[in-house]
Design a protein around this motif. Structure first.
Motif, mmCIF file in Angstrom:
data_model
loop_
_atom_site.group_PDB
_atom_site.id
_atom_site.type_symbol
_atom_site.label_atom_id
_atom_site.label_comp_id
_atom_site.label_asym_id
_atom_site.label_seq_id
_atom_site.Cartn_x
_atom_site.Cartn_y
_atom_site.Cartn_z
ATOM 1 N N MET A 1 0.850 -1.175 0.000
ATOM 2 C CA MET A 1 0.000 0.000 0.000
ATOM 3 C C MET A 1 0.898 1.241 0.000
ATOM 4 O O MET A 1 1.847 1.332 0.746
ATOM 5 C CB MET A 1 -0.879 -0.022 1.253
ATOM 6 N N LYS A 2 0.547 2.157 -0.858
ATOM 7 C CA LYS A 2 1.276 3.421 -0.929
ATOM 8 C C LYS A 2 0.257 4.544 -0.851
ATOM 9 O O LYS A 2 -0.563 4.730 -1.754
ATOM 10 C CB LYS A 2 2.073 3.492 -2.243
ATOM 11 N N ASN A 3 0.275 5.266 0.255
ATOM 12 C CA ASN A 3 -0.613 6.418 0.391
ATOM 13 C C ASN A 3 -0.087 7.528 -0.501
ATOM 14 O O ASN A 3 1.115 7.723 -0.613
ATOM 15 C CB ASN A 3 -0.696 6.848 1.848
ATOM 16 N N LYS A 4 -1.011 8.260 -1.121
ATOM 17 C CA LYS A 4 -0.551 9.200 -2.140
ATOM 18 C C LYS A 4 -1.472 10.399 -2.300
ATOM 19 O O LYS A 4 -2.631 10.375 -1.904
ATOM 20 C CB LYS A 4 -0.381 8.486 -3.473
ATOM 21 N N LYS A 79 -9.956 2.448 4.602
ATOM 22 C CA LYS A 79 -9.628 3.249 3.424
ATOM 23 C C LYS A 79 -10.231 4.630 3.592
ATOM 24 O O LYS A 79 -11.385 4.767 3.998
ATOM 25 C CB LYS A 79 -10.190 2.606 2.150
ATOM 26 N N HIS A 80 -9.432 5.633 3.254
ATOM 27 C CA HIS A 80 -9.875 7.027 3.345
ATOM 28 C C HIS A 80 -9.504 7.747 2.059
ATOM 29 O O HIS A 80 -8.401 7.578 1.542
ATOM 30 C CB HIS A 80 -9.201 7.732 4.527
ATOM 31 N N ILE A 81 -10.446 8.548 1.598
ATOM 32 C CA ILE A 81 -10.188 9.398 0.435
ATOM 33 C C ILE A 81 -10.584 10.820 0.803
ATOM 34 O O ILE A 81 -11.666 11.055 1.345
ATOM 35 C CB ILE A 81 -10.996 8.937 -0.802
ATOM 36 N N ILE A 82 -9.675 11.741 0.523
ATOM 37 C CA ILE A 82 -9.972 13.165 0.622
ATOM 38 C C ILE A 82 -9.925 13.705 -0.796
ATOM 39 O O ILE A 82 -8.889 13.606 -1.464
ATOM 40 C CB ILE A 82 -8.950 13.908 1.509
ATOM 41 N N ASP A 107 4.136 14.847 4.944
ATOM 42 C CA ASP A 107 5.185 14.542 5.914
ATOM 43 C C ASP A 107 4.690 13.849 7.180
ATOM 44 O O ASP A 107 5.484 13.296 7.929
ATOM 45 C CB ASP A 107 5.922 15.822 6.327
ATOM 46 N N SER A 108 3.393 13.904 7.438
ATOM 47 C CA SER A 108 2.900 13.354 8.694
ATOM 48 C C SER A 108 1.742 12.374 8.498
ATOM 49 O O SER A 108 1.865 11.189 8.805
ATOM 50 C CB SER A 108 2.472 14.484 9.637
ATOM 51 N N ILE A 109 0.627 12.841 8.009
ATOM 52 C CA ILE A 109 -0.600 12.050 8.012
ATOM 53 C C ILE A 109 -0.506 10.817 7.109
ATOM 54 O O ILE A 109 -0.759 9.696 7.561
ATOM 55 C CB ILE A 109 -1.808 12.942 7.648
ATOM 56 N N LEU A 110 -0.126 10.989 5.857
ATOM 57 C CA LEU A 110 -0.040 9.843 4.956
ATOM 58 C C LEU A 110 1.035 8.846 5.380
ATOM 59 O O LEU A 110 0.766 7.639 5.433
ATOM 60 C CB LEU A 110 0.150 10.292 3.509
ATOM 61 N N PRO A 111 2.242 9.308 5.727
ATOM 62 C CA PRO A 111 3.250 8.338 6.190
ATOM 63 C C PRO A 111 2.846 7.629 7.490
ATOM 64 O O PRO A 111 3.159 6.457 7.681
ATOM 65 C CB PRO A 111 4.509 9.177 6.412
ATOM 66 N N PHE A 112 2.146 8.347 8.372
ATOM 67 C CA PHE A 112 1.709 7.727 9.620
ATOM 68 C C PHE A 112 0.847 6.512 9.320
ATOM 69 O O PHE A 112 1.067 5.426 9.856
ATOM 70 C CB PHE A 112 0.931 8.726 10.492
ATOM 71 N N TRP A 113 -0.156 6.665 8.462
ATOM 72 C CA TRP A 113 -1.074 5.564 8.184
ATOM 73 C C TRP A 113 -0.464 4.502 7.287
ATOM 74 O O TRP A 113 -0.914 3.362 7.287
ATOM 75 C CB TRP A 113 -2.375 6.094 7.592
ATOM 76 N N GLU A 114 0.571 4.854 6.579
ATOM 77 C CA GLU A 114 1.228 3.866 5.716
ATOM 78 C C GLU A 114 2.178 2.971 6.511
ATOM 79 O O GLU A 114 2.250 1.772 6.274
ATOM 80 C CB GLU A 114 1.991 4.580 4.604
ATOM 81 N N GLU A 115 2.887 3.544 7.481
ATOM 82 C CA GLU A 115 3.919 2.767 8.174
ATOM 83 C C GLU A 115 4.021 3.058 9.664
ATOM 84 O O GLU A 115 4.092 2.139 10.474
ATOM 85 C CB GLU A 115 5.264 3.048 7.500
ATOM 86 N N ASP A 116 4.059 4.321 10.051
ATOM 87 C CA ASP A 116 4.353 4.695 11.436
ATOM 88 C C ASP A 116 3.363 4.130 12.443
ATOM 89 O O ASP A 116 3.724 3.837 13.580
ATOM 90 C CB ASP A 116 4.410 6.219 11.598
ATOM 91 N N VAL A 117 2.110 3.956 12.033
ATOM 92 C CA VAL A 117 1.084 3.446 12.949
ATOM 93 C C VAL A 117 1.471 2.067 13.503
ATOM 94 O O VAL A 117 1.130 1.725 14.633
ATOM 95 C CB VAL A 117 -0.300 3.398 12.263
ATOM 96 N N LEU A 118 2.226 1.300 12.734
ATOM 97 C CA LEU A 118 2.614 -0.043 13.168
ATOM 98 C C LEU A 118 3.571 -0.019 14.353
ATOM 99 O O LEU A 118 3.552 -0.923 15.188
ATOM 100 C CB LEU A 118 3.254 -0.811 12.007
ATOM 101 N N GLU A 128 -5.380 2.920 4.275
ATOM 102 C CA GLU A 128 -5.082 3.415 2.940
ATOM 103 C C GLU A 128 -5.644 4.832 2.810
ATOM 104 O O GLU A 128 -6.820 5.062 3.067
ATOM 105 C CB GLU A 128 -5.734 2.498 1.911
ATOM 106 N N PHE A 129 -4.775 5.774 2.449
ATOM 107 C CA PHE A 129 -5.166 7.179 2.301
ATOM 108 C C PHE A 129 -4.800 7.658 0.906
ATOM 109 O O PHE A 129 -3.648 7.541 0.488
ATOM 110 C CB PHE A 129 -4.412 8.042 3.317
ATOM 111 N N THR A 130 -5.781 8.209 0.216
ATOM 112 C CA THR A 130 -5.528 8.844 -1.071
ATOM 113 C C THR A 130 -6.150 10.232 -1.035
ATOM 114 O O THR A 130 -7.293 10.403 -0.594
ATOM 115 C CB THR A 130 -6.130 8.029 -2.239
#
Length: 135
Positions: A1-4, A79-82, A107-118, A128-130
């Motif tokens: 998964m790649k948040n983008k 899954k989240h879409i803005i 720098d914060s929100i997308l990387p957090f949900w992609e990896e940092d949350v773990l 997943e955030f798009t």
């Protein structure tokens, strides 16, 4: 998964939206033409993400926005879409705010949900955030 964060046309987004399963995706749509400043952005985000239902009040500042967007426990979606329509009009009275929002997202929100949350949340799960920036 790649948040983008993706820039798309209205027509491209129309096609994308038709494929979204709203049973498993939390979709937030913002009209940039209705958000001339940071204050109106925070009011809209509060409404769309139900921040007002949380205990107490949230600070309505960028740091509080970041804190809440890296929590989202009250939303049961993976899954989240803005989607930001008329992105070029967003923050028309405060153009620097557009850069600040992008910085928090990238720098914060997308990387957090992609990896940092773990590594920072007990039993943390990726989301997943798009973000679609629509012209």
């Amino acid at each position: 998964m790649k948040n983008k964060i993706l820039k798309v046309t209205r027509e491209e987004y129309k096609n994308i939206k038709s494929e979204i399963d709203l049973r498993e995706t939390y979709l937030v749509e913002i009209d940039g033409g209705e958000i001339p400043n940071v204050s109106s952005f925070f009011e809209k985000v509060e409404e769309l993400y139900n921040f007002h239902t949380l205990n107490g009040t949230w600070g309505k500042n960028w740091s509080a926005f970041d804190d809440l967007m890296t929590d989202l426990d009250w939303l049961d979606y993976d899954k989240h879409i803005i989607a930001i329509h008329s992105y070029d009009l967003l923050f028309s009275d405060e153009p620097e705010a557009r850069k600040i929002l992008m910085k928090y997202l990238k720098d914060s929100i997308l990387p957090f949900w992609e990896e940092d949350v773990l590594s920072t949340v007990v039993d943390g799960k990726r989301k997943e955030f798009t973000v679609y920036l629509i012209k």
